[in-house]
Scaffold this active site. Structure first.
Site, PDB file in Angstrom:
ATOM      1  N   CYS A   1       0.841  -1.203   0.000  1.00 62.31           N
ATOM      2  CA  CYS A   1       0.000   0.000   0.000  1.00 62.31           C
ATOM      3  C   CYS A   1       0.878   1.256   0.000  1.00 62.31           C
ATOM      4  CB  CYS A   1      -0.983  -0.035   1.162  1.00 62.31           C
ATOM      5  SG  CYS A   1      -2.348   1.135   0.933  1.00 62.31           S
TER       6      CYS A   1
ATOM      7  N   HIS B   1      -4.043  -4.476  -0.417  1.00 63.47           N
ATOM      8  CA  HIS B   1      -3.694  -5.106   0.858  1.00 63.47           C
ATOM      9  C   HIS B   1      -3.798  -6.626   0.735  1.00 63.47           C
ATOM     10  CE1 HIS B   1      -3.292  -1.594   3.457  1.00 63.47           C
ATOM     11  NE2 HIS B   1      -4.222  -1.042   2.707  1.00 63.47           N
TER      12      HIS B   1
ATOM     13  N   GLU C   1      -2.932  -8.759   2.754  1.00 66.13           N
ATOM     14  CA  GLU C   1      -3.309  -9.328   4.058  1.00 66.13           C
ATOM     15  C   GLU C   1      -4.799  -9.189   4.329  1.00 66.13           C
ATOM     16  OE1 GLU C   1      -2.053  -6.395   3.547  1.00 66.13           O
ATOM     17  OE2 GLU C   1      -2.645  -4.962   5.113  1.00 66.13           O
TER      18      GLU C   1
END
Lengths: 195, 255
Positions: A79, A168, A170
């Site tokens: 990011c 992202h 994650e």
């Protein structure tokens, strides 16, 4: 495999840690130069504004070390952490970045910003984006892009050891974890072959 | 292409998921981690947890729930309910929340929206607006729908956007729990005045209702119809997709 997640006060590092742990990485959230040098790979997270992030990184005194590490070990920016990899950004006051990848970071043109939500990359798989600025770099360094309101958005960039993900991973479900897993496997191959 | 989002909403009381019907009656639904995993597997794009416990131990219980879910489920998690300070926000983000949803606190101290957006980033600040149509306009309610304010929903939406809210979660109290469709009137009015993502909430009874809402806004919050297994996230997404709404489908890549 041990990943050093750089702790410089920009954004939530805990979800990155949880995702790396879920794919079997050992994680250390740190600003300690020794811990960073002894890690197998470096991850630069980040949420927020570019100038403040560079300022926070400067305060840690880690910039020269990070620049050196990027030449020696796999280095992933996520990011805002990806945007910091570039030479400069026009966000707020024009600011120099780490300069690990050739290119700049500029505000997106889309009418509705931020670009937030799930958007498709690669083989039509969706990942979770939240950003208003994007990388402007050579096509040769762009591994994957998304399209938002008619605008192309570099999603994954790669230059040597250095990888950037604008979204992202994650927070991108099982597909996001599989991208981190691919990165981890590439790191492990490097460790085995010794370079 | 950017996808419309389907977001299951889990009301959490004392560490368990329950569902309020028109904000009053509750019944037990189950374990937050199991339910979160179930929705993740069925294609949920995000999850919202609303803390509806009114006890003082609530904060730690909710942090435990968030942290347990964040270890197993890797999609954006939003937590709302009873947030009183920047410190509360900070603890929730550390526990694993990606966004917080502010409602009463935002109305009572609008500057906190700006402070929170400055400190944590707009992307993690969702402002929840509970609206009720009465006397010819949409009014904002606080305290879980118990207290009417003199704010009009349209003005409030503009104000919070300027203060740095990243998304709006709009619940129609007239429609909530009734399962006869979202309040499209307020969604259309808000869509005209703000550019940030709008999440529709309150009133979904079937997939067609979701289609109606997503023709105007970015995301739909679903509770009862999912918890009761009247439909599934996948089924809702297929119906939306048939109506040409861009949706994310979870693909299983063969090993």
């Amino acid at each position: 495999m041990k990943v050093a997640v750089i702790d410089y006060g920009m954004g939530n590092v805990f979800n990155v840690e949880r995702a790396l742990q879920a794919i079997g990485c050992q994680v250390v959230i740190t600003k300690d130069p020794a811990a960073i040098e002894s890690a197998d790979a470096i991850l630069l997270p980040g949420v927020g504004a570019f100038p403040q992030a560079m300022q926070s990184l400067e305060v840690t005194g880690l910039i020269p070390l990070l620049k050196r590490m990027a030449k020696e070990k796999p280095f992933l920016g996520i990011c805002l952490g990806m945007q910091l990899l570039f030479e400069s950004s026009t966000e707020g006051m024009p600011t120099e970045g780490l300069g690990l990848i050739k290119g700049t970071v500029e505000r997106m043109h889309a009418k509705r910003l931020p670009h937030v939500g799930w958007n498709s990359i690669l083989r039509d798989e969706d990942v979770y984006f939240v950003h208003s600025y994007k990388a402007v770099t050579s096509d040769a360094l762009i591994v994957a892009s998304a399209e938002y309101m008619g605008e192309q958005v570099p999603a994954i960039v790669q230059s040597g050891h250095v990888t950037g993900m604008q979204f992202h991973p994650e927070k991108s479900g099982k597909f996001g974890l599989s991208l981190l897993q691919e990165w981890k496997e590439a790191v492990e191959r490097e460790i085995t072959t010794g370079h | 292409m950017l996808k419309r989002r389907i977001i299951p909403c889990l009301d959490v009381k004392e560490g368990r998921v329950v569902k309020g019907i028109e904000f009053v009656q509750l019944r037990d639904i189950g374990d937050p981690v199991e339910i979160a995993k179930y929705y993740d597997d069925s294609g949920a794009d995000e999850l919202v947890f609303l803390d509806i416990t009114a006890s003082t131990e609530r904060r730690q219980t909710m942090l435990d729930v968030v942290s347990a879910v964040a270890r197993k489920v890797f999609i954006p998690l939003t937590v709302g309910g009873g947030i009183r300070s920047l410190e509360d926000i900070s603890s929730l983000l550390k526990a694993g929340a990606d966004k917080v949803s502010l409602n009463t606190l935002a109305v009572e101290s609008p500057n906190l929206i700006r402070e929170a957006a400055d400190r944590f980033g707009s992307q993690c600040i969702v402002v929840a607006i509970d609206v009720k149509f009465e006397e010819g306009d949409y009014y904002v309610y606080t305290y879980g729908g118990k207290e009417r304010t003199n704010r009009l929903a349209v003005d409030w939406a503009k104000e919070v956007t300027e203060l740095g809210a990243g998304e709006l979660l709009v619940t129609s109290m007239n429609q909530d729990g009734k399962q006869n469709g979202y309040d499209l009137g307020i969604l259309r009015r808000l869509r005209e005045v703000v550019d940030i993502p709008i999440i529709a909430s309150g009133g979904a009874g079937n997939a067609e209702h979701v289609v109606e809402a997503l023709e105007t806004v970015d995301a739909a919050l679903l509770a009862s119809i999912l918890h009761d297994r009247k439909t599934t996230v996948e089924e809702v997404k297929h119906v939306c997709s048939e109506h040409n709404l861009p949706m994310r489908f979870v693909m299983t890549t063969p090993d």
